[in-house]
Design a protein around this motif. Structure first.
Motif, PDB file in Angstrom:
ATOM      1  N   GLU A   1      63.051  16.745 -29.036  1.00 44.43           N
ATOM      2  CA  GLU A   1      61.581  16.846 -29.160  1.00 44.43           C
ATOM      3  C   GLU A   1      61.204  17.014 -30.632  1.00 44.43           C
ATOM      4  O   GLU A   1      61.956  17.640 -31.398  1.00 44.43           O
ATOM      5  CB  GLU A   1      61.079  18.081 -28.390  1.00 44.43           C
ATOM      6  CG  GLU A   1      61.300  18.035 -26.910  1.00 44.43           C
ATOM      7  CD  GLU A   1      61.508  19.443 -26.331  1.00 44.43           C
ATOM      8  OE1 GLU A   1      61.532  19.590 -25.110  1.00 44.43           O
ATOM      9  OE2 GLU A   1      61.645  20.398 -27.146  1.00 44.43           O
ATOM     10  N   LYS A   2      60.031  16.494 -30.984  1.00 43.98           N
ATOM     11  CA  LYS A   2      59.584  16.652 -32.369  1.00 43.98           C
ATOM     12  C   LYS A   2      58.820  17.971 -32.469  1.00 43.98           C
ATOM     13  O   LYS A   2      57.900  18.232 -31.685  1.00 43.98           O
ATOM     14  CB  LYS A   2      58.642  15.485 -32.715  1.00 43.98           C
ATOM     15  CG  LYS A   2      58.235  15.433 -34.182  1.00 43.98           C
ATOM     16  CD  LYS A   2      57.586  14.086 -34.496  1.00 43.98           C
ATOM     17  CE  LYS A   2      56.298  14.289 -35.301  1.00 43.98           C
ATOM     18  NZ  LYS A   2      55.688  13.030 -35.717  1.00 43.98           N
ATOM     19  N   SER A   3      59.223  18.865 -33.388  1.00 39.27           N
ATOM     20  CA  SER A   3      58.446  20.103 -33.525  1.00 39.27           C
ATOM     21  C   SER A   3      58.317  20.493 -34.995  1.00 39.27           C
ATOM     22  O   SER A   3      59.082  20.006 -35.824  1.00 39.27           O
ATOM     23  CB  SER A   3      59.078  21.235 -32.727  1.00 39.27           C
ATOM     24  OG  SER A   3      60.449  21.292 -32.983  1.00 39.27           O
TER      25      SER A   3
ATOM     26  N   ASN B   1      51.506  26.757 -40.355  1.00 31.54           N
ATOM     27  CA  ASN B   1      50.285  26.258 -40.994  1.00 31.54           C
ATOM     28  C   ASN B   1      50.568  25.149 -42.003  1.00 31.54           C
ATOM     29  O   ASN B   1      49.923  24.112 -42.012  1.00 31.54           O
ATOM     30  CB  ASN B   1      49.563  27.403 -41.713  1.00 31.54           C
ATOM     31  CG  ASN B   1      49.186  28.519 -40.763  1.00 31.54           C
ATOM     32  OD1 ASN B   1      49.346  28.390 -39.544  1.00 31.54           O
ATOM     33  ND2 ASN B   1      48.702  29.632 -41.295  1.00 31.54           N
ATOM     34  N   PHE B   2      51.548  25.398 -42.874  1.00 33.48           N
ATOM     35  CA  PHE B   2      51.845  24.390 -43.895  1.00 33.48           C
ATOM     36  C   PHE B   2      52.618  23.222 -43.280  1.00 33.48           C
ATOM     37  O   PHE B   2      52.511  22.091 -43.729  1.00 33.48           O
ATOM     38  CB  PHE B   2      52.625  25.019 -45.053  1.00 33.48           C
ATOM     39  CG  PHE B   2      51.756  25.836 -45.982  1.00 33.48           C
ATOM     40  CD1 PHE B   2      51.538  27.176 -45.743  1.00 33.48           C
ATOM     41  CD2 PHE B   2      51.141  25.246 -47.074  1.00 33.48           C
ATOM     42  CE1 PHE B   2      50.729  27.930 -46.579  1.00 33.48           C
ATOM     43  CE2 PHE B   2      50.326  25.993 -47.921  1.00 33.48           C
ATOM     44  CZ  PHE B   2      50.117  27.340 -47.674  1.00 33.48           C
ATOM     45  N   ALA B   3      53.380  23.494 -42.217  1.00 38.15           N
ATOM     46  CA  ALA B   3      54.113  22.405 -41.552  1.00 38.15           C
ATOM     47  C   ALA B   3      53.122  21.403 -40.982  1.00 38.15           C
ATOM     48  O   ALA B   3      53.320  20.190 -41.064  1.00 38.15           O
ATOM     49  CB  ALA B   3      54.992  22.969 -40.439  1.00 38.15           C
ATOM     50  N   LYS B   4      52.022  21.944 -40.466  1.00 37.23           N
ATOM     51  CA  LYS B   4      50.983  21.070 -39.886  1.00 37.23           C
ATOM     52  C   LYS B   4      50.358  20.246 -41.015  1.00 37.23           C
ATOM     53  O   LYS B   4      50.247  19.024 -40.950  1.00 37.23           O
ATOM     54  CB  LYS B   4      49.917  21.962 -39.241  1.00 37.23           C
ATOM     55  CG  LYS B   4      48.942  21.242 -38.349  1.00 37.23           C
ATOM     56  CD  LYS B   4      48.432  22.233 -37.254  1.00 37.23           C
ATOM     57  CE  LYS B   4      47.019  21.892 -36.803  1.00 37.23           C
ATOM     58  NZ  LYS B   4      46.062  22.952 -37.192  1.00 37.23           N
ATOM     59  N   MET B   5      49.989  20.930 -42.085  1.00 39.91           N
ATOM     60  CA  MET B   5      49.297  20.298 -43.219  1.00 39.91           C
ATOM     61  C   MET B   5      50.150  19.238 -43.891  1.00 39.91           C
ATOM     62  O   MET B   5      49.685  18.175 -44.245  1.00 39.91           O
ATOM     63  CB  MET B   5      49.059  21.404 -44.229  1.00 39.91           C
ATOM     64  CG  MET B   5      47.738  21.485 -44.838  1.00 39.91           C
ATOM     65  SD  MET B   5      47.889  22.776 -46.056  1.00 39.91           S
ATOM     66  CE  MET B   5      48.271  24.174 -44.998  1.00 39.91           C
ATOM     67  N   PHE B   6      51.434  19.551 -44.066  1.00 41.39           N
ATOM     68  CA  PHE B   6      52.300  18.642 -44.821  1.00 41.39           C
ATOM     69  C   PHE B   6      53.238  17.865 -43.886  1.00 41.39           C
ATOM     70  O   PHE B   6      54.188  17.236 -44.357  1.00 41.39           O
ATOM     71  CB  PHE B   6      53.113  19.433 -45.855  1.00 41.39           C
ATOM     72  CG  PHE B   6      52.270  19.915 -47.008  1.00 41.39           C
ATOM     73  CD1 PHE B   6      51.670  21.168 -46.974  1.00 41.39           C
ATOM     74  CD2 PHE B   6      52.036  19.101 -48.107  1.00 41.39           C
ATOM     75  CE1 PHE B   6      50.872  21.612 -48.012  1.00 41.39           C
ATOM     76  CE2 PHE B   6      51.238  19.541 -49.161  1.00 41.39           C
ATOM     77  CZ  PHE B   6      50.657  20.799 -49.115  1.00 41.39           C
ATOM     78  N   GLU B   7      52.973  17.967 -42.567  1.00 40.17           N
ATOM     79  CA  GLU B   7      53.794  17.227 -41.587  1.00 40.17           C
ATOM     80  C   GLU B   7      55.281  17.479 -41.802  1.00 40.17           C
ATOM     81  O   GLU B   7      56.057  16.548 -42.034  1.00 40.17           O
ATOM     82  CB  GLU B   7      53.486  15.722 -41.675  1.00 40.17           C
ATOM     83  CG  GLU B   7      52.026  15.411 -41.322  1.00 40.17           C
ATOM     84  CD  GLU B   7      51.691  13.946 -41.520  1.00 40.17           C
ATOM     85  OE1 GLU B   7      50.899  13.644 -42.436  1.00 40.17           O
ATOM     86  OE2 GLU B   7      52.270  13.112 -40.782  1.00 40.17           O
ATOM     87  N   ILE B   8      55.652  18.730 -41.777  1.00 38.90           N
ATOM     88  CA  ILE B   8      57.073  19.093 -41.918  1.00 38.90           C
ATOM     89  C   ILE B   8      57.600  19.299 -40.505  1.00 38.90           C
ATOM     90  O   ILE B   8      57.510  20.381 -39.924  1.00 38.90           O
ATOM     91  CB  ILE B   8      57.255  20.366 -42.764  1.00 38.90           C
ATOM     92  CG1 ILE B   8      56.446  20.265 -44.071  1.00 38.90           C
ATOM     93  CG2 ILE B   8      58.739  20.581 -43.065  1.00 38.90           C
ATOM     94  CD1 ILE B   8      56.446  21.531 -44.896  1.00 38.90           C
ATOM     95  N   ASN B   9      58.107  18.178 -39.907  1.00 38.38           N
ATOM     96  CA  ASN B   9      58.570  18.216 -38.517  1.00 38.38           C
ATOM     97  C   ASN B   9      60.058  17.963 -38.461  1.00 38.38           C
ATOM     98  O   ASN B   9      60.647  17.465 -39.420  1.00 38.38           O
ATOM     99  CB  ASN B   9      57.873  17.110 -37.714  1.00 38.38           C
ATOM    100  CG  ASN B   9      56.374  17.192 -37.870  1.00 38.38           C
ATOM    101  OD1 ASN B   9      55.775  18.228 -37.558  1.00 38.38           O
ATOM    102  ND2 ASN B   9      55.762  16.142 -38.418  1.00 38.38           N
TER     103      ASN B   9
END
Ligand code: 87C
Ligand code: MG
Length: 485
Positions: A250-252, A235-243
């Protein structure tokens, strides 16, 4: 006078407020909800911190320190994370006489402080896992009744924030940390806790799932969330673009956890073990485990007795036992006994003329007031054994008392009755959030509503056809319910 003016079983709230002050743990402060942690409390925090810090270092988790202040834009970044909590956020709006351009928030927790930098630091899979922790204070402008240690507007905690390439790694760490929290409660504070999972309604809204160690205060019949270990999912990875770029290029998004325990732990320990003579400290966390008191006698050889006290302290200290002597000549032995009982020191050693002549000491246990005469020659071993016995006995008695408060129910009537009897209730539940909200609505009152406390990992047998206590639908799990802090 010296004693407490309230009894624990008669006026619990007043007893608690008095015992934390008379036990020299807390001093009330002139800002509501804020308290001074005196050395007698701070030393307990430090014992737990020493243990926990060493354990997370074994897990290769590194300490850091992020700023106290959060910019408004960043804090608002995650609406559901903040939405329900917004009123609790404290803001700095001025410096001196001049208004700040942009108000700055004081951290209530540090996800939004840290995660923009997690995004910057994590590029490739070699940057993972990233595992950070900080020991700090946080501010939450709570409005419900402030209680020393249990609910304050500023408190000390550690907050762990970790990022992994896979969910499996995150899931494993969540439980590793939860086990450390169990050990803090059960091995140090001698308080039994139940490990389990929070419901969808009670979990941290910003996360994927929340695990918890739940304690219980028999006197008030209230559960208390002892510490939490959350899997945040992505959830926070999506919000803060922690990829990150994984091995296949691949980018994840990363999988994250966050976990905390706070100075609330100290309040739970006081509530569980304290009695009408004051604090009762488990030896593992007592900064003074043994207090040695000379018992003067008019024409006795007092120098000999003082030397015996000093020698006793010395030999106990050399054995790693935290012992002190109280040589103050402006207080009577009786006064000293009450004073150190109020502060909850686990063992008291008295040395008077008779003891001195017989080369023995009188040892008194704080938890059960039992007295025994120990030859000075056997002192260190006997004291070590007694301290271990006190620690175990406090845990066993607290566990018995907590278990006596657990009531298994199958119907709403049984639930309502058990709630009225200040029980922690184990009930079969259909696991539907609407039903949980309904339980809250149906139990609203001046004592506060009942809520789900946790679904214990250790699930009792759930026979086919068992129905939910609240909805009558097919039950899916056993869950603990009760009023809480
Ligand atoms: O703090 C957490 C989640 C998480 N934060 C980090 C440590 C573990 C865990 O407590 C939940 N939470 C609770 N209380 C508040 C907030 C909040 O996010 C944000 C606004 C103010 C009040
Ligand atoms: Mg809160």
């Amino acid at each position: 006078g010296l004693g407490l003016s309230y009894k624990k079983d008669e006026n619990f709230g007043e007893w608690y407020s008095e015992v934390v002050v008379n036990g020299e743990m807390i001093e009330y402060y002139d800002i509501s909800g804020c308290y001074i942690l005196r050395p007698w409390a701070m030393s307990i925090w430090e014992v737990m911190q020493t243990f926990f810090d060493a354990e997370i270092k074994k897990m290769k988790i590194k300490n850091c320190y992020f700023p106290l202040f959060v910019s408004s834009g960043v804090l608002q970044k995650e609406k559901d994370h903040i939405e329900g909590f917004a009123p609790e956020v404290a803001w700095v709006t001025k410096s001196g006489e001049s208004e700040l351009e942009m108000p700055i928030a004081i951290r209530p927790t540090s996800e939004t402080v840290m995660y923009p930098y997690f995004s910057k630091w994590i590029r490739g899979h070699r940057d993972l896992p990233l595992r950070l922790n900080q020991w700090c204070n946080v501010v939450r402008w709570e409005f419900s009744n402030p209680t020393p240690f249990i609910r304050s507007r500023e408190f000390l905690w550690q907050e762990g924030h970790t990022a992994f390439a896979t969910k499996e790694e995150a899931d494993t760490e969540v439980l590793d940390i939860l086990e450390l929290y169990r050990r803090i409660y059960e091995e140090f504070l001698a308080v039994p806790v139940i490990k389990g999972k929070k419901s969808e309604h009670e979990k941290f809204a910003g996360g994927l799932y929340t695990t918890t160690v739940e304690a219980f205060v028999p006197n008030t019949g209230r559960g208390v969330q002892g510490a939490t270990s959350h899997c945040l999912g992505q959830n926070f990875a999506k919000m803060f673009e922690i990829n990150f770029e994984n091995e296949k290029g691949e980018k994840s998004m990363v999988w994250q956890n966050s976990w905390a325990y706070t100075t609330r732990t100290i309040g739970v320990m006081i509530m569980v073990h304290g009695d009408d003579k004051g604090l009762v400290l488990p030896p593992k966390v007592a900064s003074v485990q043994v207090i040695v008191i000379p018992v003067p006698y008019k024409d006795a050889d007092m120098q000999g007795i003082f030397d015996a006290c000093a020698d006793t302290v010395k030999s106990l200290n050399e054995a790693g036992i935290r012992a002190e002597a109280d040589f103050r000549d402006n207080y009577s032995p009786g006064w000293k006994y009450s004073n150190w009982e109020m502060k909850g020191v686990p063992l008291r050693i008295e040395i008077g003329p008779k003891d001195f002549a017989n080369k023995q000491v009188r040892v008194v246990r704080r938890d059960n007031a039992s007295k025994s005469d120990i030859p000075m020659a056997d002192l260190v071993e006997k004291v070590k054994d007694m301290l271990n016995n006190v620690q175990q006995s406090l845990f066993d008695i607290a566990t018995q008392k907590r278990d006596a408060c657990i009531q298994v129910v199958h119907t709403w009537e049984e639930f309502a009755e058990a709630l009225g009897q200040k029980k922690m209730i184990l009930a079969p539940w259909c696991d539907e959030e609407e039903v949980e909200k309904d339980v809250k609505a149906r139990t609203k009152g001046d004592m506060g509503a009942a809520k789900s406390l946790c679904t214990p990992f250790d699930q009792p047998e759930l026979p086919e056809g068992t129905l939910c206590f609240a909805s009558g639908k097919p039950a899916k799990k056993w869950t603990y319910w009760g009023r809480s802090y």
